[in-house]
Design an enzyme around this catalytic site. Structure first.
Site, PDB file in Angstrom:
ATOM      1  N   ASN A 158       0.849  -1.199   0.000  1.00 12.24           N
ATOM      2  CA  ASN A 158       0.000   0.000   0.000  1.00 12.24           C
ATOM      3  C   ASN A 158       0.882   1.244   0.000  1.00 12.24           C
ATOM      4  O   ASN A 158       1.490   1.581   1.017  1.00 12.24           O
ATOM      5  CB  ASN A 158      -0.916  -0.036   1.242  1.00 12.24           C
ATOM      6  CG  ASN A 158      -1.823   1.182   1.315  1.00 12.24           C
ATOM      7  OD1 ASN A 158      -1.965   1.921   0.345  1.00 12.24           O
ATOM      8  ND2 ASN A 158      -2.439   1.384   2.467  1.00 12.24           N
ATOM      9  N   TRP A 159       0.918   1.915  -1.140  1.00 14.95           N
ATOM     10  CA  TRP A 159       1.811   3.082  -1.260  1.00 14.95           C
ATOM     11  C   TRP A 159       1.231   4.328  -0.593  1.00 14.95           C
ATOM     12  O   TRP A 159       1.924   5.325  -0.445  1.00 14.95           O
ATOM     13  CB  TRP A 159       2.071   3.397  -2.733  1.00 14.95           C
ATOM     14  CG  TRP A 159       2.835   2.358  -3.471  1.00 14.95           C
ATOM     15  CD1 TRP A 159       3.320   1.177  -2.972  1.00 14.95           C
ATOM     16  CD2 TRP A 159       3.225   2.401  -4.852  1.00 14.95           C
ATOM     17  NE1 TRP A 159       3.972   0.481  -3.958  1.00 14.95           N
ATOM     18  CE2 TRP A 159       3.929   1.210  -5.121  1.00 14.95           C
ATOM     19  CE3 TRP A 159       3.036   3.315  -5.887  1.00 14.95           C
ATOM     20  CZ2 TRP A 159       4.451   0.923  -6.387  1.00 14.95           C
ATOM     21  CZ3 TRP A 159       3.556   3.032  -7.136  1.00 14.95           C
ATOM     22  CH2 TRP A 159       4.255   1.850  -7.381  1.00 14.95           C
ATOM     23  N   LYS A 160      -0.042   4.313  -0.292  1.00 20.41           N
ATOM     24  CA  LYS A 160      -0.714   5.505   0.263  1.00 20.41           C
ATOM     25  C   LYS A 160      -0.453   6.701  -0.661  1.00 20.41           C
ATOM     26  O   LYS A 160      -0.392   6.526  -1.875  1.00 20.41           O
ATOM     27  CB  LYS A 160      -0.272   5.752   1.713  1.00 20.41           C
ATOM     28  CG  LYS A 160      -0.402   4.482   2.565  1.00 20.41           C
ATOM     29  CD  LYS A 160      -0.230   4.708   4.029  1.00 20.41           C
ATOM     30  CE  LYS A 160      -0.332   3.365   4.759  1.00 20.41           C
ATOM     31  NZ  LYS A 160      -0.384   3.498   6.191  1.00 20.41           N
ATOM     32  N   HIS A 193      -9.960   1.408   4.779  1.00 20.32           N
ATOM     33  CA  HIS A 193      -8.668   1.530   5.468  1.00 20.32           C
ATOM     34  C   HIS A 193      -8.846   2.507   6.643  1.00 20.32           C
ATOM     35  O   HIS A 193      -9.593   3.481   6.527  1.00 20.32           O
ATOM     36  CB  HIS A 193      -7.603   2.045   4.490  1.00 20.32           C
ATOM     37  CG  HIS A 193      -6.227   2.001   5.083  1.00 20.32           C
ATOM     38  ND1 HIS A 193      -5.792   2.945   5.988  1.00 20.32           N
ATOM     39  CD2 HIS A 193      -5.213   1.121   4.934  1.00 20.32           C
ATOM     40  CE1 HIS A 193      -4.557   2.642   6.362  1.00 20.32           C
ATOM     41  NE2 HIS A 193      -4.176   1.535   5.733  1.00 20.32           N
ATOM     42  N   GLU A 235      -6.057  -4.848  10.536  1.00 17.57           N
ATOM     43  CA  GLU A 235      -5.058  -3.799  10.752  1.00 17.57           C
ATOM     44  C   GLU A 235      -5.385  -3.027  12.034  1.00 17.57           C
ATOM     45  O   GLU A 235      -6.152  -2.044  11.978  1.00 17.57           O
ATOM     46  CB  GLU A 235      -5.055  -2.812   9.588  1.00 17.57           C
ATOM     47  CG  GLU A 235      -4.729  -3.424   8.247  1.00 17.57           C
ATOM     48  CD  GLU A 235      -4.125  -2.369   7.330  1.00 17.57           C
ATOM     49  OE1 GLU A 235      -2.936  -2.481   7.025  1.00 17.57           O
ATOM     50  OE2 GLU A 235      -4.836  -1.425   6.964  1.00 17.57           O
ATOM     51  N   SER A 277       2.747  -2.012  10.613  1.00 20.43           N
ATOM     52  CA  SER A 277       4.175  -2.115  10.966  1.00 20.43           C
ATOM     53  C   SER A 277       4.812  -3.446  10.583  1.00 20.43           C
ATOM     54  O   SER A 277       5.714  -3.930  11.270  1.00 20.43           O
ATOM     55  CB  SER A 277       4.389  -1.833  12.463  1.00 20.43           C
ATOM     56  OG  SER A 277       4.030  -0.504  12.745  1.00 20.43           O
TER      57      SER A 277
HETATM   58  P1  PGA Z   1       2.416   0.415   7.766  1.00 23.95           P
HETATM   59  O1  PGA Z   1       1.005   0.660   7.073  1.00 23.95           O
HETATM   60  O2  PGA Z   1       2.950  -0.884   7.231  1.00 23.95           O
HETATM   61  O3  PGA Z   1       3.242   1.592   7.365  1.00 23.95           O
HETATM   62  O4  PGA Z   1       2.176   0.342   9.242  1.00 23.95           O
HETATM   63  C1  PGA Z   1       0.103  -0.396   6.861  1.00 23.95           C
HETATM   64  C2  PGA Z   1      -1.194   0.122   6.305  1.00 23.95           C
HETATM   65  O5  PGA Z   1      -1.644   1.193   6.705  1.00 23.95           O
HETATM   66  O6  PGA Z   1      -1.795  -0.484   5.416  1.00 23.95           O
END
Ligand code: PGA
Length: 257
Positions: free
Chosen positions: A8-10, A92, A170, A220
């Site tokens: 997930n690149w956001k 999300h 998550e 994480s």
């Molecule tokens: P992160 O994000 O691996 O940086 O904690 C995960 C996510 O939000 O999908």
């Protein structure tokens, strides 16, 4: 079955960096390349999916409105399909907490995605407060009730998108914090989610869809902890920060194979 890795690149990366990233992934000739789903920013989806047909892409979001129309800034299932994109993240926690997506909106998005034949990657997870007060199982059950209700109302035996459904657990407090749940917490949460997945089979009666439904963990995830998370019973991981570095993602795919 090899673990599913969702990157997930956001809201990160320029278009040029995105193309370089996908080229590097493609050239790495990984045996498990089909177990990778990349979620780039929406404007890149059409280009990346036609330039890199061997890779799988997902949108980070989908509209809660099904038909085309005057809905500035939205993209529906039909638009995603026309860009050769067949998956979307839904609900999300950043959408829920920063952009006001309620359970009702998430439910509408799930309905639109199922009816529009976009496979949902539906995200759930408790906030810190629910974890600290030991209320996380109730919190998860409430979120799962909403999902199950939509699936029950909109189930049709020919629906292809349900059989590939992905549920992403998550915990909000684990996202971007560098902290992951204990093995006990993970196992307990996975058990709750798996019991709901079994209920989906009851809805679909004879078609036995649950065996294909995947449960992934996000929050994480790193090269150092991915094995431990998979050992707790996840079918894969949804990775934000640690997947933005292409070489790191290749290492993650290699160790998880
Ligand atoms: P992160 O994000 O691996 O940086 O904690 C995960 C996510 O939000 O999908």
């Amino acid at each position: 079955m090899h673990p599913l890795i969702i990157s997930n690149w956001k809201m990160n990366m320029s278009l040029n960096s995105a193309i370089d990233f996908c080229e590097t992934i493609e050239n790495a000739k990984l045996a498990n390349i089909h177990d990778l789903i990349i979620c780039p920013p929406a404007p890149y989806l059409a280009l990346l999916s036609s330039k890199f047909p061997s890779l799988t892409f997902a949108a980070q979001n989908i509209s809660s409105i099904a038909p085309y129309g005057a809905y500035t800034g939205e993209h529906n299932a039909a638009i995603l399909k026309s860009c050769k994109v067949h998956y979307s993240l839904i609900g999300h926690s950043e959408r829920r907490t920063l952009f006001g997506e309620t359970d009702e909106i998430v439910a509408q998005k799930l309905r639109c995605s199922l009816e529009g034949e976009i496979t949902p990657i539906i995200c759930i997870g408790e906030p810190l407060e629910a974890k600290n007060t030991n209320q996380y199982s109730n919190f998860l059950q409430n979120q799962l009730d909403v999902i199950l209700d939509i699936i029950a109302k909109h189930a049709t035996s020919t629906q292809p998108s349900i059989s590939d459904l992905i549920i992403a657990y998550e915990p909000i407090w684990a996202i971007g914090s560098g902290i992951i749940p204990t093995q006990n917490h993970l196992k307990e949460s996975f058990d709750i989610i798996k019991s709901y997945i079994a209920k989906i089979d009851e809805i679909y009666e004879k078609s036995r869809v649950a065996k294909n439904i995947k449960l992934v963990y996000g929050g994480s995830v790193s090269l150092d902890n991915i094995k431990q998370i998979l050992d707790a019973g996840a079918d894969g991981c949804l990775i934000g920060k640690a997947s933005l570095d292409c070489k790191n993602l290749i290492e993650i795919l290699t160790v998880s194979y």
